[in-house]
Scaffold this motif. Structure first.
Motif, PDB file in Angstrom:
ATOM      1  N   ILE A 199      -7.276   0.229  -3.288  1.00 38.31           N
ATOM      2  CA  ILE A 199      -6.453   0.940  -2.314  1.00 38.31           C
ATOM      3  C   ILE A 199      -5.020   0.410  -2.330  1.00 38.31           C
ATOM      4  O   ILE A 199      -4.060   1.167  -2.119  1.00 38.31           O
ATOM      5  N   VAL A 200      -4.876  -0.891  -2.572  1.00 35.60           N
ATOM      6  CA  VAL A 200      -3.544  -1.494  -2.600  1.00 35.60           C
ATOM      7  C   VAL A 200      -2.697  -0.871  -3.707  1.00 35.60           C
ATOM      8  O   VAL A 200      -1.498  -0.607  -3.525  1.00 35.60           O
ATOM      9  N   ILE A 201      -3.313  -0.620  -4.860  1.00 36.14           N
ATOM     10  CA  ILE A 201      -2.598   0.011  -5.976  1.00 36.14           C
ATOM     11  C   ILE A 201      -2.154   1.418  -5.591  1.00 36.14           C
ATOM     12  O   ILE A 201      -1.016   1.831  -5.901  1.00 36.14           O
ATOM     13  N   LEU A 202      -3.011   2.144  -4.890  1.00 33.09           N
ATOM     14  CA  LEU A 202      -2.646   3.485  -4.450  1.00 33.09           C
ATOM     15  C   LEU A 202      -1.487   3.438  -3.458  1.00 33.09           C
ATOM     16  O   LEU A 202      -0.586   4.283  -3.495  1.00 33.09           O
ATOM     17  N   ILE A 203      -1.482   2.424  -2.595  1.00 26.53           N
ATOM     18  CA  ILE A 203      -0.394   2.272  -1.625  1.00 26.53           C
ATOM     19  C   ILE A 203       0.914   1.980  -2.345  1.00 26.53           C
ATOM     20  O   ILE A 203       1.973   2.527  -2.000  1.00 26.53           O
ATOM     21  N   VAL A 204       0.860   1.123  -3.377  1.00 28.99           N
ATOM     22  CA  VAL A 204       2.066   0.797  -4.151  1.00 28.99           C
ATOM     23  C   VAL A 204       2.617   2.049  -4.828  1.00 28.99           C
ATOM     24  O   VAL A 204       3.831   2.297  -4.814  1.00 28.99           O
ATOM     25  N   VAL A 205       1.714   2.844  -5.413  1.00 33.68           N
ATOM     26  CA  VAL A 205       2.144   4.098  -6.046  1.00 33.68           C
ATOM     27  C   VAL A 205       2.776   5.018  -5.007  1.00 33.68           C
ATOM     28  O   VAL A 205       3.821   5.653  -5.262  1.00 33.68           O
ATOM     29  N   GLY A 206       2.168   5.087  -3.824  1.00 32.69           N
ATOM     30  CA  GLY A 206       2.708   5.913  -2.753  1.00 32.69           C
ATOM     31  C   GLY A 206       4.095   5.463  -2.321  1.00 32.69           C
ATOM     32  O   GLY A 206       4.967   6.291  -2.008  1.00 32.69           O
ATOM     33  N   PHE A 208       6.352   3.932  -4.233  1.00 35.32           N
ATOM     34  CA  PHE A 208       7.298   4.347  -5.273  1.00 35.32           C
ATOM     35  C   PHE A 208       7.621   5.840  -5.167  1.00 35.32           C
ATOM     36  O   PHE A 208       8.774   6.250  -5.332  1.00 35.32           O
ATOM     37  N   VAL A 209       6.605   6.643  -4.895  1.00 34.20           N
ATOM     38  CA  VAL A 209       6.823   8.081  -4.742  1.00 34.20           C
ATOM     39  C   VAL A 209       7.708   8.356  -3.538  1.00 34.20           C
ATOM     40  O   VAL A 209       8.627   9.186  -3.590  1.00 34.20           O
ATOM     41  N   SER A 212      11.300   7.483  -4.293  1.00 32.57           N
ATOM     42  CA  SER A 212      11.914   8.409  -5.249  1.00 32.57           C
ATOM     43  C   SER A 212      12.363   9.716  -4.603  1.00 32.57           C
ATOM     44  O   SER A 212      13.172  10.444  -5.177  1.00 32.57           O
ATOM     45  N   ILE A 213      11.847  10.035  -3.410  1.00 32.63           N
ATOM     46  CA  ILE A 213      12.245  11.267  -2.728  1.00 32.63           C
ATOM     47  C   ILE A 213      13.729  11.232  -2.380  1.00 32.63           C
ATOM     48  O   ILE A 213      14.471  12.185  -2.611  1.00 32.63           O
ATOM     49  N   GLU A 214      14.185  10.129  -1.807  1.00 33.80           N
ATOM     50  CA  GLU A 214      15.591   9.955  -1.426  1.00 33.80           C
ATOM     51  C   GLU A 214      15.936   8.484  -1.581  1.00 33.80           C
ATOM     52  O   GLU A 214      16.048   7.752  -0.595  1.00 33.80           O
TER      53      GLU A 214
END
Length: 259
Positions: A199-206, A208-209, A212-214
């Protein structure tokens, strides 16, 4: 005699991997100065953030690969002075402080001097201070305040001359925060080599996303919040130290009244 020569030559060698990251950070800081001189302020601000990334990697790579050295520490300090001391000050001056005349370059100098003093104090306190906290705002975070503000201003179509006094205030406060006694969390107690949940990896990806929005607005906001966290943490710790004494005094008064 031959063994002695081999050992002396070996001791004079320089570890390549961590110093490559340090050199990349130095290059990014130098490029930021050149870009600001050419009026490319958005590229200059992004280059400062790239230098921050390289600065965060060189020390961790050195510790993980056991390639720490006195040369690397000194080289890193010199590179930080360029990337997080001189570069942000000149970017701020070229973007909006130049219109203020003497006040503008004095504001830039206060920041630059603050970065130099912050790095000198950090180098003399290595191995002495609590690694969980920084004393004063770290120079990369201070540089991010200025670079993030200019990056966001450029994307929003704001002219530096229109906010020159506000920029001077942010520049001066950033410089003073670096030499202050406020405590900032260093995040050095995090175990980067340890195992984490999926889950931590998914949070890190989230994260970054989300950035990247603003990126300009979000990164600028993050470092403004971090800059404010120092005074908040320091004041909270001072009150926490005083609070137990107050509680004990109140309990003693109650016991005396009951008796």
């Amino acid at each position: 005699m031959q063994n002695f020569d081999k050992e002396s030559v070996k001791s004079k060698g320089i570890y390549l991997l961590p110093n490559l990251f340090t050199t990349a950070g130095l290059f990014s800081g130098f490029y930021a100065v050149i870009a600001s001189m050419n009026g490319q302020f958005e590229s200059a601000a992004i280059a400062v953030f790239v230098a921050m990334l390289c600065d965060g990697l060189d020390g961790r790579v050195a510790r993980m690969t056991n390639t720490q050295s006195e040369f690397g520490a000194e080289y890193d300090s010199m590179a930080d002075m360029v990337s997080f001391g001189v570069a942000p000050a000149l970017i701020a001056y070229n973007w909006g402080l130049a219109d203020l005349g003497k006040v503008g370059w004095l504001a830039a100098f206060i920041y630059c001097a603050g970065a130099a003093l912050r790095l000198a104090r950090f180098n003399t306190q290595v191995g002495v201070e609590d690694k969980r906290y920084f004393q004063g705002l770290a120079s990369p975070a201070a540089a991010a305040l200025i670079a993030g503000s200019i990056w966001f201003g450029e994307q929003s179509g704001v002219e530096g001359s229109d906010v020159s006094w506000l920029l001077a205030l942010v520049t001066i406060i950033s410089g003073l925060l670096m030499v202050s006694n406020f405590r900032y969390h260093s995040f050095k107690d995090f175990d980067w080599r340890g195992k984490v949940n999926f889950i931590v990896i998914l949070i890190v990806v989230g994260i970054f996303v989300f950035i990247s929005i603003e990126p300009a607005l979000i990164l600028c906001s993050i470092f403004y919040i971090y800059a404010l966290s120092g005074p908040v943490i320091t004041i909270y710790r001072i009150r926490k130290l005083k609070h137990p004494a107050t509680v004990d005094d109140d309990s003693m008064v109650k016991k005396e009244d009951e008796e």
